[in-house]
Design a protein around this motif. Structure first.
Motif, PDB file in Angstrom:
ATOM      1  N   CYS A 173       0.819  -1.210   0.000  1.00  0.00           N
ATOM      2  CA  CYS A 173       0.000   0.000   0.000  1.00  0.00           C
ATOM      3  C   CYS A 173       0.854   1.263   0.000  1.00  0.00           C
ATOM      4  CB  CYS A 173      -0.954  -0.009   1.191  1.00  0.00           C
ATOM      5  SG  CYS A 173      -0.154  -0.188   2.808  1.00  0.00           S
ATOM      6  N   LEU A 174       1.944   1.264   0.787  1.00  0.00           N
ATOM      7  CA  LEU A 174       2.769   2.463   0.899  1.00  0.00           C
ATOM      8  C   LEU A 174       3.567   2.716  -0.377  1.00  0.00           C
ATOM      9  CD1 LEU A 174       3.785   4.799   2.543  1.00  0.00           C
ATOM     10  CD2 LEU A 174       5.381   3.257   3.706  1.00  0.00           C
ATOM     11  N   GLY A 201      -1.817   0.488  10.217  1.00  0.00           N
ATOM     12  CA  GLY A 201      -1.821  -0.711   9.399  1.00  0.00           C
ATOM     13  C   GLY A 201      -1.998  -0.508   7.911  1.00  0.00           C
ATOM     14  N   HIS A 202      -2.013   0.742   7.440  1.00  0.00           N
ATOM     15  CA  HIS A 202      -2.293   0.955   6.022  1.00  0.00           C
ATOM     16  C   HIS A 202      -1.767   2.327   5.595  1.00  0.00           C
ATOM     17  CE1 HIS A 202      -4.082  -0.077   2.283  1.00  0.00           C
ATOM     18  NE2 HIS A 202      -5.104   0.772   2.340  1.00  0.00           N
ATOM     19  N   ALA A 203      -1.739   2.552   4.265  1.00  0.00           N
ATOM     20  CA  ALA A 203      -1.360   3.853   3.712  1.00  0.00           C
ATOM     21  C   ALA A 203      -2.035   4.011   2.354  1.00  0.00           C
ATOM     22  CB  ALA A 203       0.149   3.975   3.567  1.00  0.00           C
ATOM     23  N   TYR A 204      -2.303   5.235   1.965  1.00  0.00           N
ATOM     24  CA  TYR A 204      -2.894   5.531   0.663  1.00  0.00           C
ATOM     25  C   TYR A 204      -2.606   6.985   0.336  1.00  0.00           C
ATOM     26  CZ  TYR A 204      -6.527   6.961   3.987  1.00  0.00           C
ATOM     27  OH  TYR A 204      -7.197   7.505   5.056  1.00  0.00           O
ATOM     28  N   LEU A 216      -6.297   7.204  -3.812  1.00  0.00           N
ATOM     29  CA  LEU A 216      -5.754   6.108  -4.605  1.00  0.00           C
ATOM     30  C   LEU A 216      -5.197   5.097  -3.615  1.00  0.00           C
ATOM     31  CD1 LEU A 216      -4.253   8.278  -7.395  1.00  0.00           C
ATOM     32  CD2 LEU A 216      -5.720   6.296  -7.827  1.00  0.00           C
ATOM     33  N   ASP A 217      -5.864   3.963  -3.536  1.00  0.00           N
ATOM     34  CA  ASP A 217      -5.555   2.933  -2.546  1.00  0.00           C
ATOM     35  C   ASP A 217      -5.085   1.696  -3.301  1.00  0.00           C
ATOM     36  OD1 ASP A 217      -5.475   1.109  -0.501  1.00  0.00           O
ATOM     37  OD2 ASP A 217      -7.470   1.545   0.270  1.00  0.00           O
ATOM     38  N   CYS A 218      -3.760   1.437  -3.276  1.00  0.00           N
ATOM     39  CA  CYS A 218      -3.184   0.356  -4.078  1.00  0.00           C
ATOM     40  C   CYS A 218      -3.594   0.508  -5.541  1.00  0.00           C
ATOM     41  CB  CYS A 218      -3.586  -1.008  -3.531  1.00  0.00           C
ATOM     42  SG  CYS A 218      -2.947  -1.317  -1.879  1.00  0.00           S
TER      43      CYS A 218
END
Length: 315
Positions: A173-174, A201-204, A216-218
């Motif tokens: 994701c990052l 636990g995530h990035a976007y 924009l997520d992945c």
């Protein structure tokens, strides 16, 4: 390749550069110079593509970069040291500017906006072109596409740039967030900007254009209202001008500081601008005793850091 060299090279075999190209080469030579031991160590840590096990074992590389007690604290994070991950993402964001495919997507964006197409149509159509090359995640919903292939763990340690992603489809994701932020930066569309947002636990990447917004997520586009995905407090972020780590407020041994490559005024101004986009924004706070994330309103965070220590990094 030999035909290209024959056509464009000089008698001595070196490329025949224009004045502008010569200036670019000089800038690249200056920007990539290693001026001290710290520069050499960060280059090794970024380029080695190491499995994350050395984070715990090869202390001679990491400890000088992060400091004694803080280095030990970072190893106890739930996922990976936020500073290390955010700074790697920022390095990738900048280095991706040299990737031809990033330039190609940026040109598509500029062309579509110049033609007068609307934001909500241009964004998914443009990044669908990228997903055609890197999609790895299948989902029952036909309109839900993603690129996510973690070839090693922990990926943030040996960050993959646009070249790596396009060659292998490997990313997380990052890495995808840094990739798409580079495209927005290179496009330089007036009124549009992007923020790489870290959440627990995530990035976007949040993209903002006039009064419209999306994430924009992945590589998958999702329209939103506000700063990011609702309910996700922000741990850290980076923009074109620098990066900020926010989630250490009251986390490790009661530290109440902020680590950033920006000045105090620049950081405060950036966070206030984000508050203007979304007054619901909350900052992630990690509770070591309970080993879980909590959060606080951005307004409260801005007041606390006025009294805290500012740990400004040179890059």
């Amino acid at each position: 390749l030999s035909l290209l060299v024959e056509e464009h090279g000089c008698e001595d075999g070196l490329p025949a550069l224009t004045r502008v190209e010569e200036e670019i080469v000089d800038l690249l030579r200056e920007a990539t110079a290693l001026d001290d031991v710290t520069d050499e160590q960060i280059v090794v840590s970024y380029a080695a593509r190491l499995h994350h096990t050395p984070w715990y074992t090869i202390h001679e590389y990491w400890e000088p970069l992060y400091g004694g007690e803080r280095f030990e604290d970072s190893k106890e994070d739930t996922h990976f040291a936020t500073l290390h991950a955010n700074r790697n993402a920022y390095i990738a964001r900048l280095s991706n500017y040299l990737n031809p495919y990033v330039a190609r997507l940026a040109a598509v964006l500029r062309t579509e906006f110049a033609a007068g197409d609307d934001f909500s149509t241009i964004m998914p159509e443009t990044f669908d072109k990228l997903l055609d090359r890197v999609e790895t995640y299948s989902h029952p919903r036909e309109d839900f596409r993603m690129g996510w292939l973690r070839l090693w763990d922990s990926s943030e340690h040996f960050f993959w740039n646009a070249d790596d992603i396009l060659l292998t489809k490997g990313n997380n994701c990052l890495m995808s967030a840094a990739f798409v932020a580079s495209v927005i930066d290179v496009a330089e569309i007036e009124g549009m900007y992007s923020v790489v947002l870290f959440v627990p636990g995530h990035a976007y990447t949040g993209v903002y254009y006039e009064d419209e917004a999306g994430v924009l997520d992945c590589f998958w586009w999702n329209e939103i209202s506000g700063l990011g995905i609702p309910g996700n407090p922000i741990r850290a972020l980076n923009v074109r001008s620098g990066w900020v780590v926010m989630d250490e407020i009251l986390v490790y041994h009661g530290y109440a500081d902020i680590r950033t490559s920006l000045t105090q005024d620049e950081t405060s101004e950036l966070l206030e601008d984000l508050y203007d986009i979304d007054s619901r924004m909350r900052v992630a706070v990690f509770d070591q005793e309970e080993w879980e994330f909590d959060s606080m309103p951005l307004q409260e965070y801005l007041e606390i850091i006025k009294e805290g220590e500012w740990d400004k990094h040179p890059w």
